[in-house]
Design a protein around this motif. Structure first.
Motif, PDB file in Angstrom:
ATOM      1  N   GLN A 270      33.490  42.427  55.398  1.00  0.00           N
ATOM      2  CA  GLN A 270      32.454  42.933  54.511  1.00  0.00           C
ATOM      3  C   GLN A 270      31.703  44.081  55.166  1.00  0.00           C
TER       4      GLN A 270
ATOM      5  N   GLN B 116      28.001  37.250  46.201  1.00  0.00           N
ATOM      6  CA  GLN B 116      28.946  36.200  45.888  1.00  0.00           C
ATOM      7  C   GLN B 116      28.808  35.061  46.874  1.00  0.00           C
ATOM      8  N   THR B 117      29.457  33.941  46.551  1.00  0.00           N
ATOM      9  CA  THR B 117      29.421  32.790  47.441  1.00  0.00           C
ATOM     10  C   THR B 117      30.254  33.100  48.684  1.00  0.00           C
ATOM     11  N   GLN B 118      29.658  32.879  49.865  1.00  0.00           N
ATOM     12  CA  GLN B 118      30.368  33.166  51.106  1.00  0.00           C
ATOM     13  C   GLN B 118      29.840  32.288  52.227  1.00  0.00           C
TER      14      GLN B 118
ATOM     15  N   MET C  77      34.026  42.964  49.413  1.00  0.00           N
ATOM     16  CA  MET C  77      34.802  42.225  50.405  1.00  0.00           C
ATOM     17  C   MET C  77      36.227  42.761  50.446  1.00  0.00           C
TER      18      MET C  77
ATOM     19  N   VAL D 217      35.244  33.735  52.519  1.00  0.00           N
ATOM     20  CA  VAL D 217      34.998  33.607  51.087  1.00  0.00           C
ATOM     21  C   VAL D 217      35.804  32.423  50.542  1.00  0.00           C
TER      22      VAL D 217
ATOM     23  N   ALA E  11      33.617  37.641  57.481  1.00  0.00           N
ATOM     24  CA  ALA E  11      32.955  36.627  56.666  1.00  0.00           C
ATOM     25  C   ALA E  11      34.058  35.736  56.103  1.00  0.00           C
TER      26      ALA E  11
END
Length: 347
Positions: free
Chosen positions: A209, A255-257, A1, A33, A31
């Motif tokens: 991303q 990862q969390t997104q 990212m 994050v 995106a």
């Protein structure tokens, strides 16, 4: 990212030959994050803990499925008995995340697909969900109540009891095998359980991303996909291009997104969403997949990633897996969040 276009361009220019830079930068996409912050507030973005709810909205509870035995059987022995007991209990879902849509709207283009008011609340059945892809393993609620009508919801008694029982089971197992709990840094959040994670207030941040190799976006990227595949096919070669691209696209470290292209642990989870929705099954045989491949891949383009959550990040514990909350583009436009499909993947 990447945080900014300038940062993305600088890093890409450092990693790739000049004639490849435009090809790579052309695949950048927005995106959102999450980053931790100190102050929590009612209605604010949060991972874990409890949601903020108005009086008229109850913490959602999973309906006992008609096919409990079938779902439990997917787990195999000896876990099938525990899973059957869990499903028969009709427990509330674990709370995963709360997203402040007003905060998201302030990020501009990255959040254009989302409503611009209220909150999205994400719930998931972490115990049964990995064996039950579809709409019943998750609940997503769009709440438009004003912040002053909200209060921190109390964890339902039976959900809290299940978490206590889980911790006791882990403690007993550690004693039986002489294991010590994992050391934790001072001030680190209390580790969670499959029934809930520690509350962590979050700030939303716009990012850029590069699509992961297994994603639909990458497979449709044309020259980029061909260059990557050709580089990997060179026997004994350095594979410098594909390795550099994988590192920058978080291909090996999801990862969390929020929104953007999913970072698959296996194949793109949108294929699973199509199989679950169109065929009403968890898996297709090799022959059925081959027979329906073109249709599945075409319909997968209709699906969007709503939220991707890393289970270790949510639980703040040494665990595995990624949960993808997916929704058709038409349903997102219509704000039909009850049609979200949850897909679980792990290595």
């Amino acid at each position: 990212m990447f945080d900014t276009p300038a940062q993305a361009h600088q890093v890409i220019e450092e990693r790739f030959a000049p004639d490849l830079v435009e090809m790579v930068t052309g695949q950048l996409r927005p995106a959102i994050v999450f980053s931790t912050k100190d102050a929590d507030r009612k209605g604010g973005s949060r991972i874990g803990g409890t949601p903020d709810l108005p009086k008229e909205i109850e913490w959602p509870r999973r309906t006992i499925p008609a096919n409990v035995d079938e779902i439990a059987g997917r787990a195999g022995e000896p876990y099938d008995g525990e899973l059957k007991t869990h499903l028969a209990a009709g427990l509330p879902y674990a709370f995963f995340a709360q997203v402040d849509l007003g905060e998201a709207a302030g990020l501009g283009e990255a959040a254009k697909l989302l409503p611009n008011e209220g909150r999205l609340l994400f719930f998931y059945d972490m115990v049964a969900g990995p064996f039950d892809t579809g709409t019943e393993s998750a609940r997503v609620i769009w709440d438009r109540s004003p912040a002053d009508a909200l209060s921190h919801a109390a964890i339902p008694t039976d959900l809290a009891s299940a978490a206590v029982a889980y911790r006791k089971m882990v403690e007993d197992a550690n004693k039986q095998y002489g294991l010590q709990p994992e050391a934790r840094l001072a001030g680190a959040p209390e580790p969670g359980t499959p029934y809930g994670g520690s509350a962590r207030p979050m700030a939303l941040k716009a990012a850029l991303q590069l699509p992961s190799y297994s994603s639909i976006e990458f497979q449709a990227s044309g020259r980029l996909e061909k260059t990557y595949s050709a580089d990997q096919a060179v026997v004994g070669g350095a594979q410098a291009f594909s390795q550099a691209y994988s590192e920058l696209s978080d291909d090996t470290e999801p990862q969390t997104q929020l929104l953007g292209a999913p970072q698959p642990v296996q194949d793109d989870p949108r294929y699973d969403a199509v199989v679950s929705s169109e065929f009403k099954t968890q898996f297709l045989s090799g022959d059925d997949w081959a027979k329906n491949r073109d249709m599945i891949m075409e319909k997968a383009k209709d699906w969007r990633l709503l939220l991707q959550v890393e289970v270790p990040d949510w639980m703040q514990e040494n665990s595995e897996g990624t949960v993808y909350f997916l929704i058709r583009e038409k349903d997102l436009e219509e704000r039909a969040f009850d049609r979200v499909v949850a897909v679980y993947q792990q290595t």
